[in-house]
Design a protein around this motif. Structure first.
Motif, PDB file in Angstrom:
ATOM      1  N   PRO A 128      60.146  36.099   7.132  1.00 39.57           N
ATOM      2  CA  PRO A 128      59.169  36.488   6.108  1.00 39.57           C
ATOM      3  C   PRO A 128      59.795  37.442   5.090  1.00 39.57           C
ATOM      4  CG  PRO A 128      58.232  36.701   8.299  1.00 39.57           C
ATOM      5  CD  PRO A 128      59.687  36.412   8.484  1.00 39.57           C
ATOM      6  N   THR A 129      59.477  37.247   3.848  1.00 41.45           N
ATOM      7  CA  THR A 129      59.877  38.062   2.683  1.00 41.45           C
ATOM      8  C   THR A 129      61.336  37.908   2.281  1.00 41.45           C
ATOM      9  OG1 THR A 129      60.482  40.140   3.820  1.00 41.45           O
ATOM     10  CG2 THR A 129      58.130  39.821   3.280  1.00 41.45           C
ATOM     11  N   VAL A 147      68.620  26.114   0.887  1.00 41.21           N
ATOM     12  CA  VAL A 147      67.937  27.048   1.784  1.00 41.21           C
ATOM     13  C   VAL A 147      68.898  27.562   2.857  1.00 41.21           C
ATOM     14  CG1 VAL A 147      66.031  27.327   3.423  1.00 41.21           C
ATOM     15  CG2 VAL A 147      65.739  25.864   1.427  1.00 41.21           C
ATOM     16  N   HIS A 148      68.894  28.870   3.050  1.00 39.68           N
ATOM     17  CA  HIS A 148      69.688  29.521   4.090  1.00 39.68           C
ATOM     18  C   HIS A 148      68.765  29.871   5.261  1.00 39.68           C
ATOM     19  CE1 HIS A 148      72.211  32.438   6.151  1.00 39.68           C
ATOM     20  NE2 HIS A 148      73.238  31.880   5.506  1.00 39.68           N
ATOM     21  N   SER A 149      69.297  29.909   6.449  1.00 39.48           N
ATOM     22  CA  SER A 149      68.509  30.252   7.640  1.00 39.48           C
ATOM     23  C   SER A 149      67.798  31.591   7.514  1.00 39.48           C
ATOM     24  CB  SER A 149      69.408  30.280   8.881  1.00 39.48           C
ATOM     25  OG  SER A 149      69.936  29.013   9.136  1.00 39.48           O
ATOM     26  N   SER A 201      64.995  44.158  10.571  1.00 44.77           N
ATOM     27  CA  SER A 201      65.404  42.889  11.165  1.00 44.77           C
ATOM     28  C   SER A 201      64.602  42.506  12.407  1.00 44.77           C
ATOM     29  CB  SER A 201      66.897  42.912  11.484  1.00 44.77           C
ATOM     30  OG  SER A 201      67.208  43.998  12.332  1.00 44.77           O
ATOM     31  N   VAL A 202      64.343  43.439  13.291  1.00 39.72           N
ATOM     32  CA  VAL A 202      63.599  43.138  14.511  1.00 39.72           C
ATOM     33  C   VAL A 202      62.174  42.715  14.161  1.00 39.72           C
ATOM     34  CG1 VAL A 202      62.664  44.133  16.647  1.00 39.72           C
ATOM     35  CG2 VAL A 202      65.021  44.618  15.967  1.00 39.72           C
ATOM     36  N   LYS A 203      61.549  43.441  13.252  1.00 43.42           N
ATOM     37  CA  LYS A 203      60.175  43.115  12.865  1.00 43.42           C
ATOM     38  C   LYS A 203      60.105  41.757  12.170  1.00 43.42           C
ATOM     39  CE  LYS A 203      56.121  44.846  10.497  1.00 43.42           C
ATOM     40  NZ  LYS A 203      55.545  45.857   9.619  1.00 43.42           N
ATOM     41  N   LEU A 204      61.056  41.470  11.278  1.00 40.27           N
ATOM     42  CA  LEU A 204      61.050  40.175  10.587  1.00 40.27           C
ATOM     43  C   LEU A 204      61.225  39.025  11.566  1.00 40.27           C
ATOM     44  CD1 LEU A 204      63.142  40.928   7.363  1.00 40.27           C
ATOM     45  CD2 LEU A 204      60.662  40.680   7.566  1.00 40.27           C
ATOM     46  N   ARG A 260      58.497  36.106  12.446  1.00 42.11           N
ATOM     47  CA  ARG A 260      58.819  34.680  12.391  1.00 42.11           C
ATOM     48  C   ARG A 260      58.408  33.988  13.686  1.00 42.11           C
ATOM     49  NH1 ARG A 260      59.832  29.931   9.454  1.00 42.11           N
ATOM     50  NH2 ARG A 260      60.467  28.482  11.085  1.00 42.11           N
ATOM     51  N   TYR A 261      58.681  34.623  14.828  1.00 39.35           N
ATOM     52  CA  TYR A 261      58.285  34.031  16.103  1.00 39.35           C
ATOM     53  C   TYR A 261      56.773  33.833  16.167  1.00 39.35           C
ATOM     54  CZ  TYR A 261      62.972  35.195  17.968  1.00 39.35           C
ATOM     55  OH  TYR A 261      64.319  35.304  18.208  1.00 39.35           O
TER      56      TYR A 261
END
Length: 152
Positions: A89-90, A82-84, A122-125, A129-130
């Protein structure tokens, strides 16, 4: 009122002392407009606040990009499998590998660079996550803690 602190992204509530606040207003503390702040759990905020939370976090990420951008530039493997990047999400294994290759040795200068090279938002993902971490306090690792709340 229900609010989001910046830059640590804690959910808080306070009594409104002055009825002049509008949805989305930013308040510098201390302020006579509101009473004492107390932390609130995600499950205790209104559905309206829940529905607006990703957008509010996205605004904060864009206005305070450094710590958030550092996640994309420093992310490594969590384990052999697993990578960070897969915390987002997705993002699956192959997309995470693509992102590592696109990042290269130099890294990214801004979120638009990430989005263009990786075909993601990127910002939305990161904001999503937050919110996942706010909803479920047992999510590990917690990017909120690693990036914003521990001074790393």
């Amino acid at each position: 009122i229900e609010a989001l602190t910046s830059p640590s992204l804690y959910l808080v509530k306070a009594r409104l002392n002055d009825g002049t606040l509008s949805n989305g207003d930013k308040i510098e503390l201390p302020s006579e407009k509101i009473g004492h702040l107390s932390e609130i759990r995600y499950k205790d905020i209104t559905t309206t606040t829940q529905s607006e939370l990703v957008e509010a976090i996205m605004e904060d990420i864009v206005s305070n990009p450094d710590k958030h951008l550092s996640f994309f530039n420093r992310a490594n493997n969590i384990s052999l499998k697993v990578h960070s990047f897969q915390l987002l999400p997705t993002i699956g294994k192959s997309k995470a590998q693509q992102m590592v290759q696109a990042r290269g040795m130099i890294g990214w200068e801004n979120f638009n660079d990430i989005d263009d090279k990786c075909s993601i938002e990127s910002v939305k993902l990161l904001a999503e996550r937050y919110v996942i971490e706010m909803e479920d306090s047992v999510q590990i690792p917690r990017l909120l803690d690693l990036l914003l709340r521990t001074g790393v």
